[in-house]
Design a protein around this motif. Sequence first.
Motif: not given
Length: 336
Positions: A119-126
């Motif tokens: 569960x992550x947001x559009x401005x987050x990158x693993x």
Amino acid sequence: MPAPAAPRLHLPVPPDRVERDPGKLRWGTVSTIKAPLRDIARFAAYHLDLGAAEIHVFLDQPDPAVMAFFAPFPAVRLTECDDAYWQGRPERARRTHQLRQVYNASRCYRQSDLHWLAHIDVDEFLLAPRPMAELLAGVSADAAYARARPAELLAQPDPWSGPAHFKLTRRERCLTKRELTDIYPEFGAYVPEGFLGYTGGKNITRTRLPGIRLGIHGVLHKGTLLSNCEMLEGVHVGHAHAPGWEKFRRHLAFRMDKGSYREKLRDRMRLRDVLDLVIETEGEIGLRRFYDELNAASPRLLDRLAAHDMLLTARLDLDEKVARWFGDIPKGERDA
């Protein structure tokens, strides 16, 4: 006095929910997004390139152009959150962006046939040192979810195509609060971890566990936070919270009124308190100095972070990945 710790629950993981073969393991992401097409395409392409089997996007603001663009790509699964979508659903779940995020992510989780869901947001990158499937296959069989530590993107020219510099938290490197002022001399003593965004990381949860609700930063079973979590070694969630001064300034009023800056932190001062004081005493000049010290990738800050082993550099290559996965973005599409 600090607030008492919330109760936690150890939720047993059924053996049939544990997949040890990276070649069979399927993972994906879920997000509630209100952003331009280019940002969504960058987010999706990056995580598909990382090995995600599915990218679930709940469009918080319905957009026919976005729906049409991704229609030929079944790995990107879009849901328009229009009035018809919310018809018959709990009114409270629609009230704020945070509640919509939690509701949509939990609904996706219950329907998912993946092994793991982030569960992550559009401005987050693993950011991972090895394929995510390998890392997730190696998570303890007893862990209901895994956590990626936070890394915050610094303001720099075009981090999307060249080397992208992120800062880490002092807690990850076991530094004292005093040492934080070596890095951020003026504001380090007042801003938790020296971060403008969150400092708690994000979660990737095993699917098909009963009674699960995906929070923004926590995983709950019937309202109680789960305790059986494992940190993903070397994995960070790179957060482009304020990648440039203009974006930081544009979103500041909303964040102070309704967003992340209004949330109460465990430290004696909240980020909101610091911002209020800086704005009240020095106005725009002070606010820009605050931002530059904490978030501008100046040679001085990069050297200080590196000296304390708190600098993480990665290559995102977002537009290259968009072109490889989706082709050309329509002309006129811009970043948020």
